[in-house]
Design a protein around this motif. Structure first.
Motif, mmCIF file in Angstrom:
data_model
loop_
_atom_site.group_PDB
_atom_site.id
_atom_site.type_symbol
_atom_site.label_atom_id
_atom_site.label_comp_id
_atom_site.label_asym_id
_atom_site.label_seq_id
_atom_site.Cartn_x
_atom_site.Cartn_y
_atom_site.Cartn_z
ATOM 1 N N ALA A 163 1.036 -1.035 -0.134
ATOM 2 C CA ALA A 163 -0.055 0.026 0.104
ATOM 3 C C ALA A 163 0.860 1.198 0.018
ATOM 4 C CB ALA A 163 -0.986 -0.148 1.303
ATOM 5 N N SER A 219 0.719 4.246 -2.821
ATOM 6 C CA SER A 219 0.358 5.561 -2.200
ATOM 7 C C SER A 219 1.400 6.523 -2.661
ATOM 8 C CB SER A 219 0.357 5.517 -0.690
ATOM 9 O OG SER A 219 -0.754 4.782 -0.315
ATOM 10 N N GLU A 245 -2.511 0.209 -14.041
ATOM 11 C CA GLU A 245 -1.072 0.230 -13.331
ATOM 12 C C GLU A 245 0.063 1.033 -13.987
ATOM 13 O OE1 GLU A 245 -0.259 -2.974 -10.836
ATOM 14 O OE2 GLU A 245 -2.178 -2.210 -10.175
ATOM 15 N N PHE A 301 -0.420 4.723 -13.934
ATOM 16 C CA PHE A 301 0.205 5.335 -12.421
ATOM 17 C C PHE A 301 1.536 4.971 -12.224
ATOM 18 C CE2 PHE A 301 -0.025 4.555 -7.682
ATOM 19 C CZ PHE A 301 -0.103 5.905 -7.377
ATOM 20 N N ILE A 329 3.290 2.090 -11.939
ATOM 21 C CA ILE A 329 3.955 0.783 -11.192
ATOM 22 C C ILE A 329 4.506 0.050 -12.018
ATOM 23 C CG2 ILE A 329 2.978 -1.409 -10.125
ATOM 24 C CD1 ILE A 329 2.326 0.903 -8.235
ATOM 25 N N VAL A 362 5.792 5.921 -10.216
ATOM 26 C CA VAL A 362 4.669 6.350 -9.161
ATOM 27 C C VAL A 362 4.900 7.913 -9.008
ATOM 28 C CG1 VAL A 362 3.210 6.066 -7.220
ATOM 29 C CG2 VAL A 362 4.450 3.994 -8.385
ATOM 30 N N ILE A 378 2.170 10.794 -9.607
ATOM 31 C CA ILE A 378 1.789 11.683 -8.466
ATOM 32 C C ILE A 378 2.127 13.165 -8.879
ATOM 33 C CG2 ILE A 378 2.055 12.342 -6.056
ATOM 34 C CD1 ILE A 378 2.011 9.277 -5.573
ATOM 35 N N GLN A 393 -3.206 -3.402 -1.373
ATOM 36 C CA GLN A 393 -2.613 -2.396 -1.871
ATOM 37 C C GLN A 393 -3.181 -0.911 -1.548
ATOM 38 O OE1 GLN A 393 -3.728 -4.078 -5.822
ATOM 39 N NE2 GLN A 393 -1.761 -5.067 -5.872
ATOM 40 N N SER A 428 -0.752 9.985 0.799
ATOM 41 C CA SER A 428 -0.198 10.309 -0.290
ATOM 42 C C SER A 428 -0.033 11.655 -0.607
ATOM 43 C CB SER A 428 -1.181 10.031 -1.540
ATOM 44 O OG SER A 428 -1.357 8.402 -1.813
ATOM 45 N N TRP A 468 -6.792 9.724 -2.401
ATOM 46 C CA TRP A 468 -6.460 10.437 -3.490
ATOM 47 C C TRP A 468 -7.013 11.822 -3.709
ATOM 48 C CZ3 TRP A 468 -2.162 9.023 -5.408
ATOM 49 C CH2 TRP A 468 -1.781 7.923 -5.050
#
Lengths: 335, 322, 516
Positions: free
Chosen positions: B201, B205, C327, C330, C332, C352, C356, C370, C385, C439
């Motif tokens: 997680a 995040s 994914e 984002f 990943i 990631v 962001i 997750q 976050s 988020w």
């Protein structure tokens, strides 16, 4: 399919250990031709006895999904108490008494570990750490810290019984191998059989792999956990008494710190720290490798003071390679 | 009202620790009042706990991050050996030598973190091997015998005092404030909690888990280096096997202090109380002329008791919630 | 494997809604014996009624589908059938015999085998052992006869029609392989009723085909099969009959031929689809666009765009690339090539951190592992976050952090006494709102949600949909990745359908095309 299997076998953890042992032996042998002697085999076996015994304890616990850092303390107690009684309380000169008491002490602490982990559900590392302090703290408080260096005659008799006596034609030195080396050898075979051919053995793998599923399938998880820790305690009692006989020394701290190298030996031998994997074969090879390295660094001209560091590096690399191997085999399967 | 539920469980834990402290203090007042409650006795306590107290904060950070640092004692001794050698053989000024010790600690910790984070190997295994490597390096550097007889001013770091307050108390409080601030008031501190609570997680995040792992272990290494300076100064001797019981002791302290062994939970305050409590108990044993080893036994029992207490409280919490 | 049954292979997008291929229609199930019969099953937990009177009938040699939205009581019903929970009221009849106070072992002895989503297998053991070991334990064996183990495994695999290497360690098998092993194990243990809990969620299209083949084979052998599923197209492909639950209540039951899409939807959700459809005001202001996005082995040449107010649905079977795109966007597993435009500006996603930085938020598929820090407080989870935003000067501003969390608690109506309890104490729906809050607190410009309402009860599901609609109206790009077709039809005005890593079709979700 067949060539794939063959490839997998050739790059398996055990085969990699064989390669490393071969390469290491070659290097030492080239620098010191005296290495190529039957005496090396005897020396290695003699030196490997304790590590092998401890690894057999630790391996079972790790396979079952736990970890045991209390066996050095349990071992110390198991050899110290009988020797204390023989020397200071009642001179019971009987090998059965010495070994029997050692086993009973190991059993008691094994049960304590089992209780803490299986019944109270405490994290194994911390539970066995606590057992370790209780065992060594308790015995020292009650019986003090002495060192017993004289064996009673019954144990001395075992010390004097050799399996092999060998005189090296090159150096003229005499090398002996004590009969007690049979203990780890026989136990290795028994454990290998037990793990493969009994439901107890499969149960240990099962709870190391998936405890919830094990419960659903009808395995008695608690009983199996108990079995693992009790075995570890009982056999470390035997191993500690062997140590006492071969080293002529029983103290309250002789084995302390051995858990580090034992856990590393298991992991390098392919026993995954997360449980459920590994077997006797890999651990034997790993113990041989570690003992060879420890015994022969002199021959490579590495000064004594550097040896701990070098062994540490070997352990670190071994651990890294093993983890990498595991990850690779997992990845291969997904593709 | 709102604040109260915030860290209810932790407060519970700290309450228990305080209760136990009070119990020890009262018991000692009854049994050995005048000796226990003397300036000298409190002074001797203060001289003892900072070296393993600082070490325990290192263990704490790693455990909150979801790992463990079994190599701390190795780092401590390696740092101590480097520091002592620089002062004695190379004539390096004391502050620089201390800085070197801290730097060595940071390096060792960063290496631990790098291997753990990038190769995804359990922290326990890596730091277990790390202990051998760092202790082995310390042994190799010294060649065996301890390094003794550093200058008096170095000896004073851990043995000197201002008035009747030892210097090391200030060092300890300084470390405590910095660690507490980092864990509570910086982004990194919170990321350590997130990482230990749920690594996946954390990644999802947007937390850089590799960086956080490396930093957490580096911080632990730095604390190991600092306690290396303290113990070397305290004993006025550096060798590879000093403080070998401290691994166990620091684990006991953090678990007793309420750090979740699975990571992600616990506070600096809990660990601090736990350090003080254990020092009070240790000192009580000394005053009572009880054998030092009885302490080990009691510590083991305390550890089990603390864990069981935690389980019971967790269960009660669960029941309340459902 | 029957290729023509692959749902997205048909010529019309809504092919899987049409009444083609319904194997159940031809079966003369009426003659088969009833194996399991439930009458008026009721069960409540601490005042919450999980089941309020459920009837069910499953016949030998029948594939019965149990459908319903999350929280409808499906899993409680399975547990009642398998003896894990004893019902408060009602009767269970197995093979014409009334069973009282059934324990799990009784259910197993009567031939009821449940395959849960985690399969309860041992990853570290071989295929053969996984199949045979449970039986060996039941027979109280002390020693292991490897020859016997292999024989049992071979027999099981032959009965099921699975082709696996018996010596392969299970961890090296894909999910579908593990599922096959679990099925073989159930058969070896004399399963007469096989219950599969959402068996297709983790399977690729090809694997689903193979599973259906296996189940049809078992059906021919007279085994009763119950599948828990809520995917329409799959139900039409495989089921003979259907029972629908809603809110713990029995709604309807019957042969699959008695249902059409409209009735199915209405019975499932209790609403007509038309009423609640999302239909934003048209806009030509582009919010988000991807061109020729490619990640080898996952997806290829994916292009789509969305305008202000759009909610874009991304669907397809597992392995079609739907989740992988999420994914990738984002960071990943970043895309290898292709262009990404957000609010008209080209952006690069390599990690990631990049995502962001560019204000992209992502609600991952697996909330528990997750999405959330279960032991941490709601506040911690909410600011996880965006924590850097609160670091002013020397330290974190705790007051601002609390205020932000409290605001989201109120705005998203998360049912919790305060922001302090750990997320572990929240229900699925509220926990998911916390992930959304996490988020929203980063003020995203693009918000990707993978399976946003999995494991969320009906009420919270509607609330989450409302939240997403509100966000879209504010001009935030919303992408919903889901295999829950009714959800997409209700909430998306644009749907991208993926198949085998490629975009199959992009459609604006106009109601008239559905011709319900």
């Amino acid at each position: 399919m067949n060539s794939k299997k063959k490839h997998a076998w050739l790059t398996s953890n055990q085969m990699i250990l064989v390669y490393i042992i071969a390469v290491f032996s070659l290097i030492v042998g080239i620098r010191q031709p005296a290495f190529w002697d039957f005496a090396t085999v005897l020396n290695t076996m003699r030196a490997a006895i304790f590590t092998m015994c401890f690894a057999l304890c630790e391996m079972i616990v790790i396979i079952s999904g736990g970890i045991d850092v209390s066996f050095p303390a349990i071992g110390c107690v198991a050899m110290y108490v009988p020797m204390y009684i023989i020397n200071r309380v009642a001179p019971i000169d009987n090998a059965w008494f010495a070994f029997g008491l050692a086993v009973l002490i190991g059993l008691a602490f094994g049960l304590l570990n089992g209780f803490l982990v299986a019944i109270l559900n405490l994290p194994p590392l911390i539970a066995t750490l606590a057992t370790s302090s209780i065992a060594s703290g308790g015995v020292v408080t009650i019986l003090g810290t002495r060192e017993f260096t004289v064996l009673p005659s019954s144990l001395q008799a075992i010390y004097n019984t050799n399996l092999i006596t060998y005189t090296s034609p090159k150096t003229g030195f005499q090398y002996v191998l004590n009969v007690l080396v049979l203990v780890p050898i026989i136990v290795c075979l028994l454990i290998a059989w037990m793990l493969k051919y009994t439901m107890l053995g499969r149960g240990l793998y099962v709870i190391g792999g998936n405890k919830t599923a094990a419960r659903v399938a009808g395995f008695n998880v608690k009983k199996l956990q108990f079995a693992a820790y009790v075995w570890s305690g009982v056999f470390v009692g035997v191993a500690a008494m062997i140590y006492n006989i071969l080293m002529h020394s029983a103290t309250t701290s002789a084995l302390m710190g051995d858990e580090m190298i034992t856990i590393a030996a298991c992991v390098i031998g392919g026993v995954r720290i997360t449980g459920g994997h590994g077997g006797v074969g890999g651990v034997v090879l790993s113990v041989i490798l570690i003992t060879l390295v420890q015994n022969n660094l002199n021959m490579l001209g590495i000064p004594t003071s550097w040896q701990r560091f070098v062994v540490g590096i070997v352990l670190l690399l071994g651990t890294i390679i093993t983890s990498w191997q595991t990850k690779r085999s997992m990845k291969m399967s997904q593709a | 009202m709102k604040k109260k539920t915030a860290s209810k469980k932790l407060n519970d834990h700290i309450k228990v620790l305080i209760l136990m402290m009070v119990f020890v203090l009262i018991l000692m007042a009854v049994l050995k009042g005048p000796v226990y409650y003397s300036v000298n006795n409190f002074r001797s306590m203060i001289f003892q706990f900072p070296e393993y107290g600082v070490l325990s904060f290192g263990m704490m950070v790693c455990m909150i991050a979801g790992g463990i640092d079994l190599s701390l004692v190795g780092i401590m001794n390696l740092g101590g050996v480097v520091c002592a050698l620089l002062i004695k053989n190379a004539g390096v000024p004391i502050p620089l030598a201390c800085l070197a010790s801290v730097a060595v600690g940071a390096g060792c910790g960063a290496l631990n973190g790098l291997i753990i984070g990038s190769l995804d190997i359990p922290a326990m295994l890596v730091t277990l091997c790390g202990l051998e490597v760092y202790s082995g390096l310390a042994l190799a550097i010294t060649g065996g015998p301890a390094i003794n007889g550093m200058s008096d001013s170095f000896k004073n770091i851990a043995n000197g005092s201002i008035g009747s307050i030892p210097y090391v108390l200030f060092i300890f409080i300084g470390v405590l404030i910095v660690v507490a601030f980092i864990m509570k008031h910086t982004v990194f501190g919170h990321e350590v909690y997130f990482l230990g609570s749920n690594k996946q997680a954390a990644r999802y995040s947007g937390i850089n888990t590799l960086r956080t792992t490396i930093l957490a272990h580096t911080m632990s290494g730095i604390l190991g280096g600092i306690s290396g300076i303290i113990i070397t100064s305290h004993l006025n001797s550096a060798k590879s096997s000093n403080g070998s019981t401290y691994t166990l002791l620091s684990l006991l302290i953090v678990v007793l202090g309420g750090i979740n062994p699975d990571g992600g939970g616990g506070t600096v305050a809990g660990v601090t109380f736990s350090i003080v409590l254990l020092q009070l108990i240790a000192n009580a044993f000394t005053i009572m002329h009880a054998p030092d080893t009885l302490k080990t036994l009691v510590n083991g029992c305390l550890l089990v008791a603390a864990l069981i207490l935690d389980k019971v409280m967790q269960k009660r919490d669960m029941q309340k919630n459902s | 494997m029957n290729e023509s049954e692959t749902p997205y292979g048909s010529e019309t997008v809504w092919g899987f809604f049409s009444k083609k291929e319904r194997p159940g229609q031809n079966m003369g199930n009426e003659e088969n014996k009833v194996f399991l019969k439930l009458k008026g099953i009721k069960k409540s937990f601490g005042g919450v009624h999980a089941l309020r009177g459920v009837d069910l009938e499953i016949r030998e040699g029948e594939i019965h589908c149990l459908a319903g939205e999350n929280g409808c009581g499906k899993s409680t019903l399975i547990k009642a059938i398998s003896g894990v929970h004893e019902p408060d009221e009602g009767e269970i009849w197995i093979n014409g015999e009334k069973v009282e106070h059934m324990k799990p072992i009784d259910a197993i002895n009567r031939g009821i085998q449940v395959i849960y989503q985690d399969f309860a297998v041992f990853p570290n053991l071989t295929v053969a052992e996984n199949i045979a070991l449970n039986g060996e334990v039941k027979n109280r064996k002390k020693f292991v006869n490897w020859k016997e183990i292999h024989q049992i495994a071979e027999r099981g695999m032959a009965q099921v029609g699975a082709e696996l290497d018996p010596d392969m360690p299970l961890e090296q098998l894909p999910v579908a392989g593990k599922q096959m092993v679990a099925i073989c194990r159930a058969i070896v243990n004399d399963a007469k009723l096989l219950i599969l809990d959402e068996p297709t969620t983790a399977l690729t299209e090809k694997e689903v085909g193979k599973l259906w083949e296996v189940l049809r084979g078992l059906k021919k052998k007279g085994i009763a099969i119950m599948i828990v599923n809520h995917k329409l197209d799959e139900i039409y492909q495989i089921a003979d009959s259907l029972t629908i639950l809603r809110n713990g209540k029995y709604i309807s039951s019957g042969k699959i031929s008695e249902y059409n899409d409209a009735r199915f939807m209405k019975d499932m959700t209790g609403r007509d689809l038309v009423e609640t459809k999302y239909d934003p005001a048209p806009s030509d202001e582009e919010v988000f666009r991807v061109d020729h996005l490619t990640l080898k082995g996952r997806f290829e040449d994916v292009s789509f765009s969305m305008n202000k107010g759009d909610i874009l649905g991304l669907t397809g079977l597992l392995g079609s690339g739907r989740g992988e795109i999420g994914e990738a966007l984002f960071g990943i597993t970043p895309p290898e090539s292709g262009d990404i435009y957000l609010n008209g500006k080209k952006i690069e996603i390599h990690s990631v951190a990049d995502a962001i930085k560019n204000k992209i938020g992502y609600v991952p598929e697996d909330r528990l592992t997750q999405g959330l820090f279960m032991e941490r407080s709601i506040e911690d989870n909410t600011i996880a976050s965006s924590i850097r935003d609160y670091f002013h000067g020397m330290s974190l501003n705790e007051k601002e952090m609390r205020e932000a969390s409290e605001r989201w608690l109120k705005d998203l109506s998360i049912a919790a006494p305060s922001i302090d309890p750990p997320v572990r104490t929240l229900s699925g729906g509220n926990a998911q709102k916390v992930v959304i809050a996490k988020w929203l607190n980063t003020h995203p410009k693009l918000f990707i949600l993978n399976g946003p309402t999995v494991g969320v009860d009906v009420g919270a599901k509607a609330e989450i949909h409302d939240i997403l609609r509100g966000l879209a109206k504010q001009g935030i790009g919303i992408i919903i990745i889901s295999d829950d077709l009714p959800e997409l039809l209700q909430n998306c005005n644009k749907i991208v359908i993926m198949n085998k890593g490629k975009v199959r079709l992009v459609t604006d979700n106009k109601i008239d095309k559905l011709s319900l």
